[in-house]
Scaffold this motif. Structure first.
Motif, PDB file in Angstrom:
ATOM      1  N   ARG A  77       1.299   7.353 -10.292  1.00 18.31           N
ATOM      2  CA  ARG A  77       0.702   6.346 -11.175  1.00 18.31           C
ATOM      3  C   ARG A  77       1.585   5.977 -12.372  1.00 18.31           C
ATOM      4  N   LYS A  85      -1.919  -1.035  -3.931  1.00 19.27           N
ATOM      5  CA  LYS A  85      -3.086  -0.301  -3.435  1.00 19.27           C
ATOM      6  C   LYS A  85      -2.685   1.134  -3.133  1.00 19.27           C
ATOM      7  N   LEU A  86      -3.481   2.085  -3.627  1.00 16.88           N
ATOM      8  CA  LEU A  86      -3.260   3.492  -3.322  1.00 16.88           C
ATOM      9  C   LEU A  86      -4.267   3.924  -2.265  1.00 16.88           C
ATOM     10  N   LEU A  87      -3.764   4.597  -1.243  1.00 15.61           N
ATOM     11  CA  LEU A  87      -4.581   5.005  -0.110  1.00 15.61           C
ATOM     12  C   LEU A  87      -4.479   6.511   0.093  1.00 15.61           C
ATOM     13  N   PRO A 100      -1.524   0.410 -10.792  1.00 18.79           N
ATOM     14  CA  PRO A 100      -2.120   1.058  -9.617  1.00 18.79           C
ATOM     15  C   PRO A 100      -3.496   0.474  -9.293  1.00 18.79           C
ATOM     16  N   GLN A 101      -3.737   0.249  -8.027  1.00 19.11           N
ATOM     17  CA  GLN A 101      -4.977  -0.294  -7.466  1.00 19.11           C
ATOM     18  C   GLN A 101      -5.211  -1.771  -7.817  1.00 19.11           C
ATOM     19  N   LYS A 102      -4.251  -2.365  -8.543  1.00 20.32           N
ATOM     20  CA  LYS A 102      -4.314  -3.802  -8.787  1.00 20.32           C
ATOM     21  C   LYS A 102      -3.111  -4.472  -8.144  1.00 20.32           C
ATOM     22  N   PHE A 140      -6.691  11.471  -4.334  1.00 24.48           N
ATOM     23  CA  PHE A 140      -6.726  11.023  -5.715  1.00 24.48           C
ATOM     24  C   PHE A 140      -6.896  12.245  -6.623  1.00 24.48           C
ATOM     25  N   ASP A 156      -0.652  11.872  -6.414  1.00 24.36           N
ATOM     26  CA  ASP A 156      -1.299  10.794  -7.162  1.00 24.36           C
ATOM     27  C   ASP A 156      -0.867  10.796  -8.624  1.00 24.36           C
ATOM     28  N   THR A 162       0.846  -1.200   0.000  1.00 26.10           N
ATOM     29  CA  THR A 162       0.000   0.000   0.000  1.00 26.10           C
ATOM     30  C   THR A 162       0.880   1.247   0.000  1.00 26.10           C
TER      31      THR A 162
END
Length: 331
Positions: free
Chosen positions: A145, A160-162, A155-157, A136, A141, A130
């Motif tokens: 990416r 994880k971006l928080l 990203p996000q796969k 975002f 951000d 993470t």
């Protein structure tokens, strides 16, 4: 009798002084200036305000801190006159149709780092982990990416971006291993190093010129208030000179608007930004704008094929140069 005369004269003079003061206050033009972060990225704006240069040019400035990309929404809604913001964030909104236009640019480097805790030794270790951003769509951000994609991480796969709104909170989260990394700007990055957080990537060393500290206004506002824009930029240019030549003022400005109280940290930040990042004259670099558009195009089809000239107006800074104003500030 002389005493009575003196009292009446003094009362008359005080009355004149008060009326003059009230007239000056009334003639000062209210100016709403937004900035998205207490980061040293916005040092020129902070120094301009601290040196009372907006007042010198007839403004009554209101400095408005609106976190991250929310600033753009507020500006587009007409609640701000000028903003100092990252070029990437401004361009992201403009390719989507906002009316914002670039007027000046103080820094074409990215004084930000992708920082991680001690358990991460390289990009491959980020898979399944993470990484924090502020918001975002924010600069943190938008920078992260494409870097992840270049490392073969989706990203996000794969990563994880928080969202963690405040940079100081992000630093603590990484140090405590609540997240594995985050995109952090100076001077928070220096504080992170003191807490054992290390740099995985320094965006300033990427070799890419990307406008990170800009002045923007709506195209409609700039066209309708050209004289106001010129006065604003005169103050900003003078403020930049004060920043670069008056260390104590620069430190005082960052302490007030950056929320930093540590003298060592303030001094280090001042020295770094005035020698490495901040341009003497905040003229727009079209190639840097083009690079930013190309970076945005990797994730936003609306940025593909767009030209830098669509999103900037160099005529204001050009006028300050041709009329001799720039030379008067920097002989």
């Amino acid at each position: 009798m002389k005493t009575l005369y003196s009292i009446r004269l003094l009362t008359f003079l005080v009355s004149i002084s008060l009326h003059a003061s009230q007239a000056n206050d009334a003639s000062a033009e209210r100016l709403r200036v937004g900035y998205p972060s207490p980061s040293a990225n916005f040092y020129p704006l902070f120094a301009t305000k601290e040196a009372n240069l907006f007042e010198k040019y007839g403004f009554e400035p209101e400095m408005i801190y609106i976190q991250g990309v929310q600033l753009i929404a507020v500006h587009v809604a007409g609640q701000l006159d000028f903003s100092s913001v990252s070029g990437l964030v401004f361009l992201q909104a403009s390719v989507e149709g906002s009316d914002l236009i670039l007027l000046a640019s103080s820094n074409d480097s990215q004084p930000m780092k992708l920082m991680v805790h001690s358990g991460i030794s390289g990009p491959r270790d980020l898979k399944g982990k993470t990484v924090a951003v502020t918001r975002f769509g924010s600069l943190t951000d938008l920078l992260l990416r494409p870097v992840l994609k270049n490392w073969g991480l989706e990203p996000q796969k794969d990563v994880k971006l928080l969202q963690i709104g405040r940079l100081p909170d992000m630093v603590v989260a990484i140090a405590q291993k609540k997240v594995d990394g985050g995109v952090i700007s100076f001077p928070n990055s220096l504080q992170a190093e003191k807490m054992g957080v290390k740099t995985l990537l320094d965006f300033a060393d990427s070799g890419l010129d990307i406008p990170s500290t800009t002045v923007v206004a709506s195209r409609k506002y700039a066209n309708a208030h050209r004289e106001v824009v010129l006065r604003f930029l005169k103050a900003y240019v003078e403020g930049t000179r004060r920043l670069l030549t008056d260390k104590e003022l620069g430190i005082r400005a960052l302490r007030k608007y950056g929320g930093v109280n540590d003298r060592e940290l303030l001094t280090t930040t001042y020295d770094l930004f005035t020698t490495r990042y901040t341009k003497k004259v905040p003229k727009i670099n079209p190639k840097a704008v083009e690079t930013a558009l190309n970076l945005l195009a990797e994730g936003n089809p609306k940025a593909k094929g767009r030209k830098a000239e669509e999103f900037m107006d160099t005529s204001f800074m050009d006028e300050l140069e041709t009329t001799g104003f720039i030379k008067s500030v920097w002989p």
